[in-house]
Each structure stands twice: as C-alpha cells, then as structure tokens.
Design a protein around this motif. Structure first.
Motif, PDB file in Angstrom:
ATOM      1  N   ALA A 190     -22.418  17.923   9.720  1.00  0.00           N
ATOM      2  CA  ALA A 190     -21.062  18.292  10.135  1.00  0.00           C
ATOM      3  C   ALA A 190     -20.639  17.484  11.356  1.00  0.00           C
ATOM      4  CB  ALA A 190     -20.981  19.788  10.429  1.00  0.00           C
ATOM      5  N   GLN A 191     -21.572  17.292  12.290  1.00  0.00           N
ATOM      6  CA  GLN A 191     -21.264  16.488  13.474  1.00  0.00           C
ATOM      7  C   GLN A 191     -20.953  15.041  13.093  1.00  0.00           C
ATOM      8  OE1 GLN A 191     -24.773  17.315  16.001  1.00  0.00           O
ATOM      9  NE2 GLN A 191     -23.356  18.265  17.433  1.00  0.00           N
ATOM     10  N   ALA A 192     -21.744  14.501  12.141  1.00  0.00           N
ATOM     11  CA  ALA A 192     -21.499  13.129  11.687  1.00  0.00           C
ATOM     12  C   ALA A 192     -20.145  13.033  10.989  1.00  0.00           C
ATOM     13  CB  ALA A 192     -22.619  12.686  10.751  1.00  0.00           C
ATOM     14  N   ALA A 193     -19.833  14.036  10.166  1.00  0.00           N
ATOM     15  CA  ALA A 193     -18.548  14.049   9.468  1.00  0.00           C
ATOM     16  C   ALA A 193     -17.388  14.187  10.448  1.00  0.00           C
ATOM     17  CB  ALA A 193     -18.520  15.191   8.448  1.00  0.00           C
ATOM     18  N   MET A 194     -17.635  14.892  11.543  1.00  0.00           N
ATOM     19  CA  MET A 194     -16.612  15.039  12.583  1.00  0.00           C
ATOM     20  C   MET A 194     -16.258  13.671  13.151  1.00  0.00           C
ATOM     21  SD  MET A 194     -14.975  17.448  14.474  1.00  0.00           S
ATOM     22  CE  MET A 194     -16.009  18.899  14.584  1.00  0.00           C
ATOM     23  N   SER A 195     -17.252  12.838  13.387  1.00  0.00           N
ATOM     24  CA  SER A 195     -17.000  11.490  13.896  1.00  0.00           C
ATOM     25  C   SER A 195     -16.211  10.664  12.890  1.00  0.00           C
ATOM     26  CB  SER A 195     -18.327  10.793  14.215  1.00  0.00           C
ATOM     27  OG  SER A 195     -19.028  11.476  15.231  1.00  0.00           O
ATOM     28  N   GLU A 196     -16.546  10.817  11.621  1.00  0.00           N
ATOM     29  CA  GLU A 196     -15.822  10.096  10.575  1.00  0.00           C
ATOM     30  C   GLU A 196     -14.356  10.529  10.548  1.00  0.00           C
ATOM     31  OE1 GLU A 196     -17.834  10.795   6.917  1.00  0.00           O
ATOM     32  OE2 GLU A 196     -19.701   9.833   7.557  1.00  0.00           O
ATOM     33  N   PHE A 197     -14.127  11.841  10.670  1.00  0.00           N
ATOM     34  CA  PHE A 197     -12.755  12.351  10.668  1.00  0.00           C
ATOM     35  C   PHE A 197     -11.992  11.855  11.889  1.00  0.00           C
ATOM     36  CE2 PHE A 197      -9.757  15.706  12.048  1.00  0.00           C
ATOM     37  CZ  PHE A 197      -8.836  15.577  11.019  1.00  0.00           C
ATOM     38  N   SER A 198     -12.680  11.747  13.015  1.00  0.00           N
ATOM     39  CA  SER A 198     -12.042  11.271  14.237  1.00  0.00           C
ATOM     40  C   SER A 198     -11.502   9.857  14.053  1.00  0.00           C
ATOM     41  CB  SER A 198     -13.032  11.302  15.405  1.00  0.00           C
ATOM     42  OG  SER A 198     -12.431  10.873  16.593  1.00  0.00           O
ATOM     43  N   GLU A 199     -12.206   9.053  13.258  1.00  0.00           N
ATOM     44  CA  GLU A 199     -11.781   7.678  13.012  1.00  0.00           C
ATOM     45  C   GLU A 199     -10.771   7.572  11.882  1.00  0.00           C
ATOM     46  OE1 GLU A 199     -15.171   5.222  12.405  1.00  0.00           O
ATOM     47  OE2 GLU A 199     -16.088   5.699  14.342  1.00  0.00           O
ATOM     48  N   SER A 200     -10.956   8.363  10.833  1.00  0.00           N
ATOM     49  CA  SER A 200     -10.115   8.220   9.637  1.00  0.00           C
ATOM     50  C   SER A 200      -8.888   9.131   9.615  1.00  0.00           C
ATOM     51  CB  SER A 200     -10.950   8.495   8.383  1.00  0.00           C
ATOM     52  OG  SER A 200     -11.251   9.883   8.272  1.00  0.00           O
ATOM     53  N   GLY A 201      -9.062  10.368  10.123  1.00  0.00           N
ATOM     54  CA  GLY A 201      -7.973  11.341  10.057  1.00  0.00           C
ATOM     55  C   GLY A 201      -7.707  11.835   8.649  1.00  0.00           C
ATOM     56  N   LYS A 202      -8.600  11.530   7.710  1.00  0.00           N
ATOM     57  CA  LYS A 202      -8.384  11.884   6.304  1.00  0.00           C
ATOM     58  C   LYS A 202      -8.662  13.364   6.046  1.00  0.00           C
ATOM     59  CE  LYS A 202      -9.500   7.309   4.447  1.00  0.00           C
ATOM     60  NZ  LYS A 202     -10.426   6.539   3.563  1.00  0.00           N
ATOM     61  N   LYS A 203      -7.859  13.943   5.187  1.00  0.00           N
ATOM     62  CA  LYS A 203      -7.980  15.355   4.867  1.00  0.00           C
ATOM     63  C   LYS A 203      -9.345  15.673   4.260  1.00  0.00           C
ATOM     64  CE  LYS A 203      -5.782  19.025   2.153  1.00  0.00           C
ATOM     65  NZ  LYS A 203      -4.694  19.348   1.200  1.00  0.00           N
ATOM     66  N   GLU A 204      -9.841  14.771   3.399  1.00  0.00           N
ATOM     67  CA  GLU A 204     -11.125  15.017   2.738  1.00  0.00           C
ATOM     68  C   GLU A 204     -12.284  15.048   3.739  1.00  0.00           C
ATOM     69  OE1 GLU A 204      -9.890  10.751   1.433  1.00  0.00           O
ATOM     70  OE2 GLU A 204      -8.938  12.672   1.943  1.00  0.00           O
ATOM     71  N   ASP A 205     -12.185  14.240   4.795  1.00  0.00           N
ATOM     72  CA  ASP A 205     -13.225  14.254   5.821  1.00  0.00           C
ATOM     73  C   ASP A 205     -13.196  15.564   6.612  1.00  0.00           C
ATOM     74  OD1 ASP A 205     -14.213  11.777   5.149  1.00  0.00           O
ATOM     75  OD2 ASP A 205     -12.933  10.701   6.548  1.00  0.00           O
ATOM     76  N   LYS A 206     -11.999  16.077   6.851  1.00  0.00           N
ATOM     77  CA  LYS A 206     -11.860  17.365   7.535  1.00  0.00           C
ATOM     78  C   LYS A 206     -12.453  18.481   6.688  1.00  0.00           C
ATOM     79  CE  LYS A 206      -8.408  20.585   9.360  1.00  0.00           C
ATOM     80  NZ  LYS A 206      -6.972  20.834   9.597  1.00  0.00           N
ATOM     81  N   GLU A 207     -12.153  18.477   5.397  1.00  0.00           N
ATOM     82  CA  GLU A 207     -12.675  19.510   4.492  1.00  0.00           C
ATOM     83  C   GLU A 207     -14.200  19.443   4.394  1.00  0.00           C
ATOM     84  OE1 GLU A 207     -10.528  18.684   0.940  1.00  0.00           O
ATOM     85  OE2 GLU A 207      -8.744  19.826   1.564  1.00  0.00           O
ATOM     86  N   LYS A 208     -14.738  18.239   4.493  1.00  0.00           N
ATOM     87  CA  LYS A 208     -16.199  18.059   4.467  1.00  0.00           C
ATOM     88  C   LYS A 208     -16.839  18.759   5.657  1.00  0.00           C
ATOM     89  CE  LYS A 208     -19.714  14.406   4.337  1.00  0.00           C
ATOM     90  NZ  LYS A 208     -19.935  12.931   4.352  1.00  0.00           N
ATOM     91  N   VAL A 209     -16.235  18.599   6.834  1.00  0.00           N
ATOM     92  CA  VAL A 209     -16.751  19.262   8.035  1.00  0.00           C
ATOM     93  C   VAL A 209     -16.749  20.767   7.858  1.00  0.00           C
ATOM     94  CG1 VAL A 209     -16.404  19.667  10.498  1.00  0.00           C
ATOM     95  CG2 VAL A 209     -16.021  17.392   9.562  1.00  0.00           C
ATOM     96  N   LEU A 210     -15.635  21.312   7.395  1.00  0.00           N
ATOM     97  CA  LEU A 210     -15.501  22.763   7.238  1.00  0.00           C
ATOM     98  C   LEU A 210     -16.508  23.307   6.225  1.00  0.00           C
ATOM     99  CD1 LEU A 210     -11.615  23.045   7.269  1.00  0.00           C
ATOM    100  CD2 LEU A 210     -13.202  23.659   9.104  1.00  0.00           C
ATOM    101  N   LYS A 211     -16.755  22.559   5.177  1.00  0.00           N
ATOM    102  CA  LYS A 211     -17.726  22.988   4.156  1.00  0.00           C
ATOM    103  C   LYS A 211     -19.133  23.037   4.743  1.00  0.00           C
ATOM    104  CE  LYS A 211     -19.427  21.850  -0.483  1.00  0.00           C
ATOM    105  NZ  LYS A 211     -19.314  20.905  -1.630  1.00  0.00           N
ATOM    106  N   LEU A 212     -19.478  22.054   5.530  1.00  0.00           N
ATOM    107  CA  LEU A 212     -20.809  22.008   6.138  1.00  0.00           C
ATOM    108  C   LEU A 212     -20.963  23.099   7.194  1.00  0.00           C
ATOM    109  CD1 LEU A 212     -21.074  18.144   6.460  1.00  0.00           C
ATOM    110  CD2 LEU A 212     -22.621  19.576   5.120  1.00  0.00           C
ATOM    111  N   VAL A 213     -19.914  23.356   7.962  1.00  0.00           N
ATOM    112  CA  VAL A 213     -19.945  24.418   8.967  1.00  0.00           C
ATOM    113  C   VAL A 213     -20.206  25.766   8.323  1.00  0.00           C
ATOM    114  CG1 VAL A 213     -18.500  25.731  10.574  1.00  0.00           C
ATOM    115  CG2 VAL A 213     -18.536  23.236  10.682  1.00  0.00           C
ATOM    116  N   ALA A 214     -19.635  25.977   7.148  1.00  0.00           N
ATOM    117  CA  ALA A 214     -19.789  27.255   6.445  1.00  0.00           C
ATOM    118  C   ALA A 214     -21.233  27.529   6.053  1.00  0.00           C
ATOM    119  CB  ALA A 214     -18.898  27.271   5.204  1.00  0.00           C
ATOM    120  N   ALA A 215     -22.062  26.479   6.024  1.00  0.00           N
ATOM    121  CA  ALA A 215     -23.472  26.638   5.645  1.00  0.00           C
ATOM    122  C   ALA A 215     -24.352  27.004   6.829  1.00  0.00           C
ATOM    123  CB  ALA A 215     -23.976  25.348   5.000  1.00  0.00           C
TER     124      ALA A 215
END
Length: 357
Positions: free
Chosen positions: A157-182
């Motif tokens: 989730a932390q790694a995906a957060m960095s990716e979202f910070s660079e891309s701003g893509k919705k799918e990257d944000k959803e990836k973070v939220l999915k991992l956090v839920a685990a």
C-alpha cells in the motif's frame, strides 16, 4: 540506486582478515563469526580504508562496502540456520549498494534460509521488501499467517501510494484502498524493538494521505498553512499572496537539506528585488535548535518552526526532508520536489509570468 561495480569474488577477498570461511590451521575448526562479530570486522575494514585513502574516492569506497556485503552473503549461505540469522540478514542489508545486491540478498533469504517461515520474519520483510515486490510476494507465499499477510499488504500500500503520488490515476488510488482493507485495524507486530510496529493504525491513516496527495497535486490551490515564526508569533501563507513562494520543509539534522543552503542563499540574493519569498519550515523538535543553527549559518530569508509533527505535516503530507513546493502569485502549486538550478529556473519562469500579465 547506484549500480554495482564489476568486482570479481577473487578481488573481494583481497586484504580481508581471516574468517571462519578462510583457511584454518590443520586440525583446528573455528566457529563461524556471529552477526555482531562480522559486522565489527566489516566496519573496521571500511574505517581502515577511509583513514588510509584521504582522496575520498567514492567508487573505491563502494567496492569496500560491497566486499562487506559479500562476506555477509557468504556467512548466510554457509550457516543458514544460525541462531542469529535474522541479525545476519539485517546487517547485510546495511551494506547494500545496488538494486542488484538487494535482489541477491532477497533470493538468498528465500532459497537458503527458513526466515520467512519463522514466527517473526517481520523485520527482514520490512528491510528487503520495500524495494523488492517479488520478495513480498514470496514472503506471503511461504508464510500465510495473518501477520505476514497484513505486513505485506501494508508495504505494498505504501508503494502504491508513491505511484499514485506520481500518476494521480484513479486505479492507483483504488489499489491503495484495496490493500489498506487487508490490514486489520488492531494489527501490531513485534519487530524486535521495545515498541510495537502498529501497522493497523498506520494503514488507517493512508486514505487521508491519499486525500492530501490529491489536494497537493500540481495545478491545485495551495492549502492555507498556519505556523509560528522564530518569535512564536502566528504566521500564515496567505500573508504572501501576489508573490512567488518557495516552501522548503527541512530540518537542521538533514544532510540533503543543508546541502541546499549555499544555492538558496545565492538565489535569495539574486531575486531580492523581485516579488519572491523563500520560506523555510523547520521540522526540528525544538525552536532553540533552529535558532542556534541560524546563529552559525547565514540563511537570510523567512523561517517558520513547525516541529517534528503536527497539523502542517498532515496538511502537506510530509514523508521526507527536504520537501519542496513552488507556489505562483495566485496561490497555485506549480512545481514540487525540485532543487538547485531547476528550482531557480522555475521561480524565474513564474516571475516572468507575473511581469507579462
């Protein structure tokens, strides 16, 4: 990461003191070195090199560090069931100088040891998994405990957060939220320190950090920042409207931050007659630390003290130092994480924009 220099194993062995893997007197068996003993020898070799080589040749120093890494790697391979094998891996990670070395260490842990199948593999997973997604996948494959699953999910989730910070893509944000839920909210791990590693609480904060990342994207209005100056008086960012502003979040103990000071000093002098302000926000724990530093180091621009944590850290999503924001005269974020000549060029470009409007 720096790339590994082409050093053969034979070269790595030159000049190193005898270890349990070196030639022993006939009939005598030496015990393998403990992780602490080996670490002392490696540190001694590095310090010896530094004393004898005053030229400061970084390439040669990296070779010596790489030698230390290789010694730890051989020790792990030769005695994978040692009682201090976790410490051996942790020490080895300190001497990694390239992504190739990190991957090599991860492969050795997976193939030669049973660390990942053990009860407390958490510290090793944290050290080796941050830059090695394949290692995280392997850890979860070999250890299906809820603790390892939660830790791997959090690190991803932390790694995906960095990716979202660079891309701003919705799918990257959803990836973070999915991992956090685990990650269970009450999950805390014993990583070999006096304090628990409370990944449940940390994971719960990530959605708010996602929101902060979205709000701090280039092109978005800069949020209001309220802080204290060196005299403890309240100050706010909107006091500097109609000016180009650079926000430099730093700390006196931060090496890269201090390395920026000479150029910042030149930039401030060069632009002293322009509608420009450099504001340094100190994350030092005590304002006295900052004041003492400024008595010795000339930094003739605006200084605020935000402390080691707090509201400003949350608003600006501070994860590292220095953190840089460049804000135009309309209060819009135009650049982030730039330094040196690139920073100066960005400021001058925004000042020209002001002149032509």
């Amino acid at each position: 990461m720096r790339k590994l220099f082409g050093v053969t194993l034979a070269m790595l062995l030159i000049g190193l003191p005898l270890t349990a893997q070196d030639k022993k007197p006939e009939g005598e068996e030496k015990k393998p070195l403990t992780a602490k003993q080996l670490n002392k020898e490696v540190l001694d070799e590095i310090q010896k090199f530094q004393k004898e080589n005053k030229s400061g040749d970084r390439a040669e120093l990296l070779k010596v560090v790489d030698q230390g890494f290789e010694r730890f790697l051989r020790a792990i391979e030769d005695n994978p069931k040692a009682s201090d094998i976790n410490d051996m891996v942790s020490f080895a990670a300190r001497y990694v100088t390239s992504e190739k070395s990190m991957n090599k260490l991860g492969e050795t842990v997976v193939l030669k040891t049973n660390i990942l199948q053990g009860e407390k593999p958490f510290q090793v997973i944290m050290m080796l998994g941050g830059r090695n997604p394949k290692f995280l996948d392997k850890a979860m494959e070999l250890n299906k405990s809820k603790e390892v699953t939660a830790l791997v999910s959090f690190l991803k989730a932390q790694a995906a957060m960095s990716e979202f910070s660079e891309s701003g893509k919705k799918e990257d944000k959803e990836k973070v939220l999915k991992l956090v839920a685990a990650v269970p909210a009450d999950m805390a791990l014993d990583i070999g320190s006096p304090r628990k590693y409370e990944i449940g609480k940390m994971a719960a904060k990530l959605p708010k950090k996602l929101e902060a990342i979205e709000n701090l994207a280039v092109g978005k209005p800069m949020p209001e920042i309220i802080s204290k100056d060196l005299d403890g008086k309240s100050v706010k960012l909107t006091d500097y409207k109609n000016k180009v502003v650079v926000l430099d979040i730093w700390a006196t103990w931060c090496g890269p931050c201090r390395a920026m000071i000479p150029h910042e000093r030149e930039m401030v002098e060069k632009l002293k007659d322009k509608p420009f302000n450099l504001i340094s926000l100190s994350a030092d724990g005590e304002v006295k630390t900052l004041k003492d530093f400024l008595e010795k180091e000339k930094m003739p621009w605006t200084h605020w003290h935000i402390g080691a944590s707090g509201e400003v850290h949350d608003i600006l999503n501070i994860e590292h130092y220095p953190t840089i924001f460049v804000v135009d005269h309309k209060g819009v974020i135009r650049y982030k994480e730039i330094r040196g000549e690139q920073l100066e060029e960005a400021v001058e470009k925004l000042l020209k924009e002001m002149e032509t409007k």
